[in-house]
Write an enzyme that holds these catalytic residues in place. Structure first.
Site, PDB file in Angstrom:
ATOM      1  N   ASP A  95      -5.042  -2.115  -1.865  1.00 35.42           N
ATOM      2  CA  ASP A  95      -3.619  -1.771  -1.779  1.00 35.42           C
ATOM      3  C   ASP A  95      -2.749  -2.897  -2.342  1.00 35.42           C
ATOM      4  OD1 ASP A  95      -1.487  -0.171  -1.183  1.00 35.42           O
ATOM      5  OD2 ASP A  95      -1.368  -0.754   0.923  1.00 35.42           O
ATOM      6  N   ASN A 143      -1.852  10.497  -2.578  1.00 35.89           N
ATOM      7  CA  ASN A 143      -1.335   9.868  -3.806  1.00 35.89           C
ATOM      8  C   ASN A 143      -1.061  10.931  -4.882  1.00 35.89           C
ATOM      9  OD1 ASN A 143      -3.542   6.953  -3.623  1.00 35.89           O
ATOM     10  ND2 ASN A 143      -1.431   7.189  -2.897  1.00 35.89           N
TER      11      ASN A 143
END
Ligand code: FPP
Ligand code: MG
Length: 317
Positions: A95, A143
């Protein structure tokens, strides 16, 4: 005799002086170091000073000093963790690519590209440590719904190139790394699916290491898909109700050949699991680090493993 005695005495005195001088100098150096730290902190409060101070801090000299000491520390840490029990399966939530890009004033897609390069490095470090299973969260189902088309296109290009590169990478072949991609792959563009087929086919016969890429992946979706398969077996009469148990669900997950992760690392400061390997992490150790994924370095990996080893030692059994 007298002369000898005098010489002995003076050489002992000299030695004592030296020891005293060294410890005295050490103390002075520590005091000066603390004063400089204090002064720097105080100066950084003033805008006009913080500019030049930052320039000095990120100068080539400071950088080479920092990276040299970092390298030494990382090597020491590596020696230490090598003596403990290594995790068999490390999973990573990579991330912070965009925050890295924003902080570095580069385009988002360049941040993701740096993330892809980092993954290549981390794979090398994992192979070097002899850890047989690595899995990474490269794209979630969320996402796909939430990111802009432009960002997704840039990401798909990275997966396409990255997976095709892996298919030819001598390190993958020399170390006999099997590459698997799991998730709702039908959500991905055709060229990415072709790259997946390519890398999976070219590494299918390997078994020394297993590298799993989670793409268009969601932990809940994986459980739903497993439950659907088990339900089909039940509906067709192949299995009875009391044959539905945790093992049967585990065996119907995407990557049933992989043991559950021992250690899950998430970069970039968020302390969440975000729908990653929900079923498999029931007993995993979780390690969160503030560094953005493209800045993740060897020392960060070794520190995560060391913290895993310390925790396992404490709660072991
Ligand atoms: C999360 O950062 C990262 C991603 C959604 C993409 C990760 C992809 C790679 C590292 C490339 C992988 C390549 C291959 C070949 C598998 P973010 O975008 O959520 O950043 P932020 O948290 O700062 O917003
Ligand atoms: Mg993120």
């Amino acid at each position: 005799m007298q002369i000898l005695f005098l010489n002995e005495e003076s050489s002992i005195q000299l030695l004592l002086d030296k020891v005293y001088f060294r410890s005295h100098m050490g103390r002075i150096r520590r005091v000066i170091g603390r004063r400089i730290d204090y002064l720097a902190k105080w100066l950084l409060k003033f805008r006009i000073i913080s500019g030049p101070a930052k320039v000095i801090a990120s100068s080539g000299l400071a950088w080479s000093f920092v990276s040299r000491t970092d390298r030494i520390r990382a090597n020491r840490l590596k020696d230490r963790i090598k003596q403990g029990t290594m995790p068999e399966h490390v999973s990573i939530i990579m991330d912070g690519n965009r925050r890295f890009a924003w902080d570095s004033k580069i385009e988002t897609k360049v941040g993701h590209k740096k993330g892809k390069e980092k993954l290549k490095q981390v794979m090398d470090w994992i192979l070097d440590l002899g850890i047989p299973y690595l899995s990474v969260y490269a794209l979630s189902t969320e996402n796909i719904y939430e990111r802009s088309e432009e960002e997704l296109d840039a990401l798909y290009d990275l997966y396409y190139n990255g997976l095709n590169e892996m298919a030819e990478d001598p390190k993958i072949h020399d170390n006999e790394v099997k590459v698997k991609v799991v998730g709702r792959l039908d959500m991905l563009p055709k060229n990415v699916r072709m790259a997946i087929n390519n890398v999976e086919k070219k590494t299918a016969n390997y078994s020394d290491f297993l590298f799993t890429v989670c793409l268009a992946y969601g932990g809940r979706e994986e459980i739903v898909d497993a439950v659907r398969k088990v339900s089909e077996e039940f509906a067709s009469g192949k299995i009875k109700l009391d044959e539905i148990n945790t093992d049967r669900i585990s065996n119907n997950l995407y990557s049933s050949e992989v043991p559950d992760p021992d250690l899950v690392i998430r970069t970039s400061g968020e302390e969440r699991i975000s729908n990653f390997l929900l079923w498999q992490i029931a007993y995993s150790e979780l390690h969160f680090t503030d560094v953005h994924w493209p800045s993740f370095n060897k020392k960060d990996l070794y520190q995560a493993i060391e913290s895993y080893q310390n925790r396992r030692r404490r709660y072991g059994g």
